[in-house]
Design an enzyme around this catalytic site. Sequence first.
Site, PDB file in Angstrom:
ATOM      1  N   TYR A   1     -89.419 -63.039  22.850  1.00  0.00           N
ATOM      2  CA  TYR A   1     -90.268 -62.341  23.819  1.00  0.00           C
ATOM      3  C   TYR A   1     -91.314 -61.452  23.141  1.00  0.00           C
ATOM      4  CZ  TYR A   1     -86.672 -63.702  27.225  1.00  0.00           C
ATOM      5  OH  TYR A   1     -85.788 -64.401  28.011  1.00  0.00           O
TER       6      TYR A   1
ATOM      7  N   ASP B   1     -77.451 -62.277  33.069  1.00  0.00           N
ATOM      8  CA  ASP B   1     -77.609 -62.632  34.487  1.00  0.00           C
ATOM      9  C   ASP B   1     -76.475 -63.545  34.942  1.00  0.00           C
ATOM     10  OD1 ASP B   1     -79.842 -61.154  34.879  1.00  0.00           O
ATOM     11  OD2 ASP B   1     -81.061 -62.790  35.678  1.00  0.00           O
TER      12      ASP B   1
ATOM     13  N   ASP C   1     -74.820 -72.220  23.877  1.00  0.00           N
ATOM     14  CA  ASP C   1     -74.545 -73.197  24.941  1.00  0.00           C
ATOM     15  C   ASP C   1     -73.065 -73.174  25.317  1.00  0.00           C
ATOM     16  OD1 ASP C   1     -74.363 -74.062  22.323  1.00  0.00           O
ATOM     17  OD2 ASP C   1     -74.964 -76.115  22.696  1.00  0.00           O
TER      18      ASP C   1
ATOM     19  N   ASP D   1     -80.674 -62.138  27.791  1.00  0.00           N
ATOM     20  CA  ASP D   1     -81.334 -62.104  29.088  1.00  0.00           C
ATOM     21  C   ASP D   1     -80.646 -63.099  30.027  1.00  0.00           C
ATOM     22  OD1 ASP D   1     -83.154 -61.748  31.093  1.00  0.00           O
ATOM     23  OD2 ASP D   1     -84.810 -62.808  30.115  1.00  0.00           O
TER      24      ASP D   1
ATOM     25  N   LYS E   1     -77.348 -69.514  17.814  1.00  0.00           N
ATOM     26  CA  LYS E   1     -77.548 -70.966  17.789  1.00  0.00           C
ATOM     27  C   LYS E   1     -77.717 -71.330  16.321  1.00  0.00           C
ATOM     28  CE  LYS E   1     -78.236 -74.883  20.035  1.00  0.00           C
ATOM     29  NZ  LYS E   1     -77.135 -75.591  20.705  1.00  0.00           N
TER      30      LYS E   1
END
Length: 362
Positions: free
Chosen positions: A146, A255, A227, A251, A195
């Site tokens: 980001y 959620d 994942d 992020d 990852k």
Amino acid sequence: MEFKVGVIAGDGIGPEITSQAVKVLDKVADVYGHKFDYTDILMGGASIDACGVPLTDEAIATARSCDSVLMGSIGGNTSTSPWYKLEPSKRPEAGLLGLRKALGLFANLRPAVLYDELKGACPLKEEISDKGFDMLIMRELTGGLYFGERKTVTENGEQKAIDTLTYTETEIRRIAKRGFEAAMKRRKKVTSVDKANVLDSSRLWRKVVNEVSKDFPEVELEHMLVDNCAMQIVRDPAQFDVILTENMFGDILSDEASMVTGSIGMLSSASLNETKLGVYEPSHGSAPDIAGMDIANPIATILSAAMMLRYSFDLEKEADAVDAAVKKVLKDGYRTIDIMSEGKSQVGCRQMGDLIAERITR
Ligand code: NAD
């Protein structure tokens, strides 16, 4: 002990829910012999109306002078409020981004807890929700994809977009340290999510997290690919204590984790910097649709105040007392409308604050 608390009541239901958190903090002060001095700070729509901008330099200076900041929520109805006719840098949310930047908040903490009494709201199968869960997502907030360099270029007649994901050792080390420190205050387990089978930034992440873990020998560390983590949160959320991860993974996972609790009015959060100062706020927004009706659930804000006691003031017993009072009030059958179910007693925002404050004991 004495602490200076900045209070950003904000917009919509913000003033109603922060008043309840202040009520509970005052009861903690009474019962445990502390003193909290509150200073109001204008931000968001309230600041636009009063000062023409969503965050003033004065507000930033006041926040910096406090030991910590408690916030309700900012923003209005994004379709009808005049605040959203302003250019993006003048809208309410710009105030929050500005404050995060000015205070250097790099660690975002979001607990996702399934309370026994609210298991019915959990969208997972009963055999999973029956076990309950209590996890904390520790997300890096200022680096990664980001904030990396980005551009869109035209190559061979077609457009190509480039985003870059960078992390320095220093950025990883400081968030990892926060993750292990939080685990020491909880069940002493860190799941570091990356990852590393694909990304260089993740391989560096894993290396630095391993190094930091040596300073916390009591904490169990496991590494998990992002994942797999996304699957495990819905398959077996009870396995997690602290999930430590970078900005974009955090992020998305935070959620996901909050949704499996099923009750948005219950979710607290904190953003911390290098010092003890943090901004503590509910995960939900300013709910303009129910503002001023005394029906908002103040529990997320009250639990955010409990996080402030724990992470900024190191008042563990006091934070436990607030968490316990929330559990007790649910056990005693009181519910705001958003978490109401058959056979329970429906109460408003103010009454919920009173009921929780009454249950603060030593
Ligand atoms: P929201 O979270 O405010 O509301 C979503 C739904 O949940 C609404 O139906 C609302 O009534 C309900 N709800 C939320 N909190 C509740 C509570 N404590 N008790 C009972 N019900 C509750 O999200 P939204 O409607 O998308 O956004 C409204 C405004 O909030 C927007 O201006 C948005 O930008 C802002 N917002 C601010 C923050 C923040 O301050 N950090 C975060 C998210 C959204």
